[in-house]
Design a protein around this motif. Structure first.
Motif, short mmCIF file in Angstrom:
data_model
loop_
_atom_site.label_atom_id
_atom_site.label_comp_id
_atom_site.label_asym_id
_atom_site.label_seq_id
_atom_site.Cartn_x
_atom_site.Cartn_y
_atom_site.Cartn_z
N UNK A 257 36.17 47.31 31.08
CA UNK A 257 36.93 47.53 32.31
C UNK A 257 37.85 46.36 32.60
N UNK A 258 38.93 46.66 33.31
CA UNK A 258 39.83 45.64 33.83
C UNK A 258 39.44 45.35 35.27
N UNK A 259 39.29 44.08 35.60
CA UNK A 259 38.91 43.69 36.95
C UNK A 259 39.72 42.47 37.36
N UNK A 260 39.72 42.11 38.65
CA UNK A 260 40.51 40.96 39.08
C UNK A 260 40.17 39.71 38.27
N UNK A 261 41.18 39.13 37.65
CA UNK A 261 40.99 37.89 36.91
C UNK A 261 40.60 38.07 35.46
#
Length: 331
Positions: A257-261
């Motif tokens: 997954x892509x997440x903040x940072x």
């Protein structure tokens, strides 16, 4: 790469026979699917907007070697996990390699493609990681169009492989010993990736061309084949997620997954579809994603590659001295 190991070892098929070595749970990214909006970086040039997390103590209990297929497809390259050094190269005359997967008995299955035909060979390494033998799996050839976004998964005697007929994806399963075949075909345009076995069930990520929304689906492979739509929906992947694999017990879906940072390998329950944890995470900047997760036989270790083409052998551990942009990899 270590210059002392750059010699190409060409095996003549008649000289080769199978054997076994150890391998573990792999997660590999074989490049960007043409269905996904992303761009490749030139080989050998890291993405200018990313940075790794600080290195933790290296895990030493996992596999020692990474088996990779460079984008040329002309050879198989074996690298030492500890330092990234090339410990062996191998090629077969007239073969263009595309995919590699651990076979569960310490050997690796490597796919090749030529003129509408997919063939498979079993690769054995010696104790130092050098390619020792290639053995053709003569019963396991498949017909169909193989592309750089095809996928391969092996479980015991069974090989699962993705081919295409125009925009229609097909999952083909073949028995290594008998050559018995099953085929499931999509009835709408789309791509299939991230094959993973959980007993006799095969999980995959379905990406329809019309919507692009990624779904993890589960196929009961005890049947005779048919339409891919007969598979069961397990999970609709969150935005910023390209791929996912099912744990061997069938209880957990692992997703990149892509997440903040940065990016992370997140865990979801295959029963409740709720997010239950994070296996590891990696700090990045910019539009960096994990585009394919590739399991091997044991389910205990992860091999990751980012959309930058960088291989991560443990959480936040880049494989040292690696070129970027391998076509596929396993360990």
């Amino acid at each position: 790469m270590d210059g002392k190991n750059n010699g190409l070892l060409v095996f003549v098929r008649e000289w080769l026979a199978p054997v076994a070595v150890a391998s573990a749970f792999a997660l590999a990214l074989a490049g960007i699917f043409e269905f996904i909006d992303s761009t490749e970086q030139p080989a050998g040039k890291p993405h200018p907007r990313s940075r790794s997390m600080p290195r933790a103590p290296r895990v030493t209990s996992g596999p020692r070697f990474v088996i990779a297929i460079p984008r040329s497809g002309a050879e198989v390259v074996v690298r030492d996990v500890r330092n990234g050094a090339v410990v062996g190269n191998a090629a077969l005359a007239g073969q263009r390699f595309q995919q590699v997967a651990a076979a569960g008995d310490g050997t690796y299955v490597v796919s090749s493609y030529r003129k509408g035909r997919v063939s498979f060979d079993r690769l054995r390494l010696d104790a130092k990681g050098g390619p020792a033998e290639f053995t053709p799996l003569v019963n396991a050839g498949l017909s169909g169009v193989s592309t750089k976004w095809s996928d391969l998964a092996v479980s015991g005697d069974r090989i699962a492989y993705v081919t295409y007929l125009k925009n229609f994806a097909r999952i083909q399963i073949v028995s290594i010993s008998t050559g018995a075949r099953q085929t499931w075909t999509s009835t709408v345009g789309g791509s299939v990736t991230s094959l993973s076995w959980a007993g006799p069930r095969l999980a995959f990520v379905w990406i329809p061309l019309r919507t692009g929304k990624r779904q993890v689906r589960l196929l009961d492979t005890l049947g005779s084949g048919g339409a891919l739509s007969s598979s069961r929906l397990l999970l609709t992947l969150p935005a910023g997620t390209d791929a996912a694999v099912l744990s061997q017990d069938g209880k957990t879906v692992l997703t990149g997954v892509t997440q903040p940072g940065g990016v992370a390998v997140a865990e979801f329950s295959a029963v409740t579809r709720e997010r239950t944890g994070v296996m590891w995470q990696r700090q990045t900047e910019g539009a960096v994603r994990l585009a394919q997760l590739k399991p091997d036989s044991t389910g205990t270790h992860l091999l990751a590659t980012t959309t930058e083409g960088e291989v991560v052998t443990d959480p936040a551990h880049d494989l040292p001295a690696q070129p970027t942009g391998d076509l596929d990899a396993a360990w």
